[in-house]
Design an enzyme around this catalytic site. Structure first.
Site, PDB file in Angstrom:
ATOM      1  N   GLY A 117       0.814  -1.217   0.000  1.00 26.25           N
ATOM      2  CA  GLY A 117       0.000   0.000   0.000  1.00 26.25           C
ATOM      3  C   GLY A 117       0.839   1.254   0.000  1.00 26.25           C
ATOM      4  O   GLY A 117       0.544   2.221  -0.712  1.00 26.25           O
ATOM      5  N   GLU A 118       1.911   1.266   0.779  1.00 24.04           N
ATOM      6  CA  GLU A 118       2.790   2.436   0.835  1.00 24.04           C
ATOM      7  C   GLU A 118       3.576   2.587  -0.461  1.00 24.04           C
ATOM      8  O   GLU A 118       3.860   3.702  -0.904  1.00 24.04           O
ATOM      9  CB  GLU A 118       3.743   2.309   2.032  1.00 24.04           C
TER      10      GLU A 118
END
Length: 412
Positions: free
Chosen positions: A59-60
């Site tokens: 996600g990051e």
């Protein structure tokens, strides 16, 4: 407190090695970290100029990708090292085209930090969102190496803002600048006398908006949809899928197509889902053997296609908020201008709150509410198009973080 932190890190390292004997995901991380220094030494020369990008997980990475791409274009002669802490990031993006070398981040001990930076010696380091590792960051500061944090989002109850949080709070000051998602995060940083902060917003908006510039065509989904109303259910867990099983098996689903993309694509779970549906189902893995137009449900028993599949949605459902696993990415369907349904556990997701307030997203807590909202959206095409437009407008109004970050970096 520094001593306590370092003892804790050593204990964590030992615990991961022990747990790895029984957990495949953790085992991937332990084995991967064992190879990190070998991979770095093999691929980096002392004469190389480098950049270092670090993300906790997938996600990051997606959040930082718009910035990474632009820096890749600007620093064309530099080698880029991309590190992950979690296997769910590394294993999926270990061949990322924006990096020359992709590795697991070693455990945050002082020795590892020194050894890592002796090899990498980055001209610029970019951390994304929240993965703050004191020994690595303090070593960057000691060596006077540039580091920034982007898309940061802080909460008052986090350790940085507690009396006992000195080691992690000290690490924040290793960043020469922090770009936050919101004013609240900036206020919290200023409360600990960190003032080199800019509210740039969330780079995820730039990331998802760029999806509209890509070719999202999937011919097999075109064939399956067959110009009918299509509901795409993304990143679902069993508690999400139960809602769809009930609805699909009811008369209300007549003449509607459904695409389900489970979060976990293990064969036994996919089979269980398929067996509970009283209609014709096709799996991605056997799509070439089926008449797609005749199927009512398409199950994506694969990963990596969901962002494109959302293009075909007339209505989207995003999983994770019916239970306690955490709401998945709602911005990905929002950018395609469709109304969205989620569960009722979304307290830690400000974008979900904003989309609900704007009127383009609906939160449900049980089957009755789900059936009601979904039926209304299915029956009124004009209404759902207007609601979906609210979501796209929200994305447009919040993009622009990348420009601010690059303006800062490239003007120095």
């Amino acid at each position: 407190m520094d001593i306590i932190y370092n003892i804790g890190i050593k204990a964590t390292q030992l615990a991961l090695k022990c747990t790895a004997l029984f957990n495949q995901k953790i085992n991937l991380g332990v084995k991967g970290r064992a190879n990190t220094f070998h991979n770095l030494k093999k691929n980096i020369k002392t004469t190389d100029q480098t950049l270092w990008f670090h993300c906790a997980s997938l996600g990051e990475y997606e959040q930082g990708l718009p910035v990474f791409k632009k820096l890749r274009e600007y620093y064309i002669t530099h080698k880029i090292i991309l590190s992950f802490f979690s296997p769910s990031g590394y294993e999926i993006r270990k061949n990322s085209p924006i990096a020359d070398i992709v590795v697991y981040l070693p455990i945050d001990t002082k020795t590892n930090a020194q050894r890592f930076l002796n090899i990498v010696n980055p001209e610029l380091t970019v951390f994304v969102k929240y993965d703050i590792w004191p020994n690595f960051l303090n070593e960057l500061k000691t060596r006077q190496l540039r580091a920034i944090l982007i898309s940061a989002a802080f909460r008052k109850n986090q350790i940085y803002f507690q009396l006992y949080g000195k080691p992690l709070r000290k690490a924040l000051f290793a960043f020469e600048h922090i770009f936050t998602q919101n004013e609240g995060s900036k206020t919290l940083l200023e409360s600990i006398n960190y003032t080199r902060v800019t509210v740039s917003g969330d780079t995820r908006f730039d990331r998802v908006f760029s999806q509209l510039e890509m070719d999202n065509t999937l011919n097999f989904i075109d064939e399956f949809k067959d110009n009918k109303t299509c509901i795409v259910s993304g990143s679902t867990w069993p508690e999400d899928e139960n809602l769809f099983i009930d609805f699909i098996n009811s008369p209300a689903s007549k003449n509607v197509k459904f695409i389900i993309a489970p979060h976990t694509v293990k064969a036994n779970q996919i089979q269980s889902l398929q067996e509970k549906l009283n209609t014709e189902v096709v799996l991605f893995s056997n799509k070439d053997k089926k008449n797609l137009k005749h199927a009512q449900v398409f199950i994506l028993d694969t990963i990596g296609l969901l962002t494109k599949v959302y293009k075909y949605a007339d209505i989207a459902y995003v999983g994770g908020a019916m239970g306690n696993t955490g709401l998945h990415n709602t911005l990905e369907p929002a950018v395609f201008g469709v109304p969205i349904i989620i569960g009722n556990h979304y307290e830690k997701f400000p974008e979900a709150k904003a989309l609900i307030e704007n009127g383009g997203m609906f939160s449900i807590s049980n089957q009755i509410e789900f059936n009601h909202i979904l039926s209304i959206l299915i029956e009124n095409q004009e209404n759902r198009q207007q609601l979906g437009l609210k979501n796209l407008t929200y994305i447009k109004n919040n993009k622009g973080a990348v420009v601010q970050i690059l303006d800062y970096l490239l003007k120095l």
